[in-house]
Design a protein around this motif. Sequence first.
Motif, PDB file in Angstrom:
ATOM      1  N   SER A   1       0.826  -1.207   0.000  1.00  0.00           N
ATOM      2  CA  SER A   1       0.000   0.000   0.000  1.00  0.00           C
ATOM      3  C   SER A   1       0.866   1.265   0.000  1.00  0.00           C
ATOM      4  O   SER A   1       0.352   2.364  -0.089  1.00  0.00           O
ATOM      5  CB  SER A   1      -0.912   0.003   1.228  1.00  0.00           C
ATOM      6  OG  SER A   1      -0.140  -0.052   2.414  1.00  0.00           O
ATOM      7  N   TRP A   2       2.204   1.109   0.093  1.00  0.00           N
ATOM      8  CA  TRP A   2       3.105   2.244   0.094  1.00  0.00           C
ATOM      9  C   TRP A   2       3.948   2.252  -1.175  1.00  0.00           C
ATOM     10  O   TRP A   2       3.983   1.277  -1.926  1.00  0.00           O
ATOM     11  CB  TRP A   2       4.003   2.226   1.333  1.00  0.00           C
ATOM     12  CG  TRP A   2       4.814   0.969   1.474  1.00  0.00           C
ATOM     13  CD1 TRP A   2       6.018   0.702   0.899  1.00  0.00           C
ATOM     14  CD2 TRP A   2       4.456  -0.210   2.210  1.00  0.00           C
ATOM     15  NE1 TRP A   2       6.446  -0.559   1.237  1.00  0.00           N
ATOM     16  CE2 TRP A   2       5.497  -1.138   2.050  1.00  0.00           C
ATOM     17  CE3 TRP A   2       3.367  -0.560   2.993  1.00  0.00           C
ATOM     18  CZ2 TRP A   2       5.481  -2.389   2.639  1.00  0.00           C
ATOM     19  CZ3 TRP A   2       3.358  -1.817   3.577  1.00  0.00           C
ATOM     20  CH2 TRP A   2       4.402  -2.706   3.405  1.00  0.00           C
ATOM     21  N   LYS A   3       4.626   3.368  -1.405  1.00  0.00           N
ATOM     22  CA  LYS A   3       5.478   3.510  -2.581  1.00  0.00           C
ATOM     23  C   LYS A   3       6.691   2.598  -2.450  1.00  0.00           C
ATOM     24  O   LYS A   3       7.346   2.575  -1.419  1.00  0.00           O
ATOM     25  CB  LYS A   3       5.938   4.961  -2.716  1.00  0.00           C
ATOM     26  CG  LYS A   3       6.746   5.224  -3.948  1.00  0.00           C
ATOM     27  CD  LYS A   3       7.094   6.695  -4.059  1.00  0.00           C
ATOM     28  CE  LYS A   3       7.931   6.943  -5.299  1.00  0.00           C
ATOM     29  NZ  LYS A   3       8.257   8.346  -5.467  1.00  0.00           N
ATOM     30  N   THR A   4       6.963   1.835  -3.484  1.00  0.00           N
ATOM     31  CA  THR A   4       8.122   0.943  -3.495  1.00  0.00           C
ATOM     32  C   THR A   4       9.160   1.469  -4.487  1.00  0.00           C
ATOM     33  O   THR A   4       8.857   2.302  -5.332  1.00  0.00           O
ATOM     34  CB  THR A   4       7.714  -0.489  -3.888  1.00  0.00           C
ATOM     35  OG1 THR A   4       7.147  -0.471  -5.201  1.00  0.00           O
ATOM     36  CG2 THR A   4       6.723  -1.077  -2.903  1.00  0.00           C
ATOM     37  N   SER A   5      10.370   0.970  -4.376  1.00  0.00           N
ATOM     38  CA  SER A   5      11.424   1.365  -5.291  1.00  0.00           C
ATOM     39  C   SER A   5      12.088   0.115  -5.846  1.00  0.00           C
ATOM     40  O   SER A   5      12.662  -0.655  -5.078  1.00  0.00           O
ATOM     41  CB  SER A   5      12.460   2.218  -4.564  1.00  0.00           C
ATOM     42  OG  SER A   5      13.562   2.478  -5.408  1.00  0.00           O
TER      43      SER A   5
END
Length: 67
Positions: free
Chosen positions: A34-38
């Motif tokens: 649910s969060w921004k990944t890299s």
Amino acid sequence: MLTLHCAGGVEGPQRRRVLSLRFLGDDVTHTPRSWKTSPEFPGLADELAAGAPMEHPLFPVVWERGA
């Protein structure tokens, strides 16, 4: 993908070139976050269900163990 890494700086006008490789085991499954990944993988959750094997063109097989 929580690998410790580091690199020295570049002096002058030169550009720093980097190649980053990330390898997955054959038992890895997709776990949407649910969060921004890299890096980000826009639309991947629409193509791979949670718990599905990472069988997708973004994750090519580079080596298979012989029988």
